[in-house]
Motif scaffolding. Structure first.
Motif, short mmCIF file in Angstrom:
data_model
loop_
_atom_site.label_atom_id
_atom_site.label_comp_id
_atom_site.label_asym_id
_atom_site.label_seq_id
_atom_site.Cartn_x
_atom_site.Cartn_y
_atom_site.Cartn_z
N LYS A 194 0.83 -1.20 0.00
CA LYS A 194 0.00 0.00 0.00
C LYS A 194 0.87 1.25 0.00
O LYS A 194 0.60 2.21 -0.74
CB LYS A 194 -0.94 0.01 1.20
N ASP B 77 0.94 4.07 -2.93
CA ASP B 77 0.73 5.49 -2.65
C ASP B 77 1.93 6.32 -3.13
O ASP B 77 1.76 7.43 -3.65
CB ASP B 77 0.51 5.73 -1.15
N ASN C 103 1.71 6.67 -6.89
CA ASN C 103 0.68 7.65 -7.22
C ASN C 103 1.20 9.08 -7.02
O ASN C 103 0.93 9.96 -7.83
CB ASN C 103 -0.58 7.43 -6.38
N TYR C 104 1.97 9.30 -5.94
CA TYR C 104 2.55 10.61 -5.71
C TYR C 104 3.53 10.98 -6.84
O TYR C 104 3.48 12.08 -7.38
CB TYR C 104 3.28 10.65 -4.35
#
Length: 139
Positions: A127, A131, A134-135
């Motif tokens: 996870k 994340d 995605n950043y």
């Protein structure tokens, strides 16, 4: 005086290079022995999270890092089987040529984000890495 249970504080360090490759370590100890993990560990009493980040990166990878950004805080009470831990995740840069796994690390390798789907990852690191990707993709 009432005694309160308190979570433990940890740091995780996404060490990344200009090609968006990152370093993972293979855990030497339980929990998640032989799983790949983001370098990191517990913050010592009296230590700042920034100093813990620098220390843990050096202990587990041999790399002297430069912290670039606070990426997030992960606090799910079930994220670590040893008990409730809260981790502060930083993005950092460092010289990948210095990679020398030690401390709790059995091995260390450089991966691209495309490589991660086939790996057995520790804790909630899938996870955290999702994340992180995605950043990166949004900036």
């Amino acid at each position: 005086m009432t005694q309160y249970k308190k979570p433990s504080l940890t740091v995780d360090i996404i060490i990344i290079n200009e090609n968006n490759e990152l370093i993972l370590i293979k855990r030497k100890n339980e929990p998640f022995k032989n799983h790949w993990a983001i370098p990191g560990g517990f913050v010592d009493y009296g230590e700042t999270v920034e100093n813990a980040t620098i220390r843990e990166a050096k202990e587990e990878t041999g790399i002297n890092i430069k912290i670039k950004k606070l990426l997030g805080v992960y606090s799910d009470s079930d994220r670590d089987p040893r008990g409730h831990t809260v981790t502060i995740v930083y993005l950092a840069n460092g010289d990948f040529n210095e990679l020398t796994p030690s401390s709790d690390a059995k091995d260390g390798k450089i991966y691209s984000f495309d490589d991660l789907s086939s790996l057995k990852l520790a804790f909630d690191h899938r996870k955290i890495l999702k994340d992180t990707l995605n950043y990166i993709n949004s900036n």
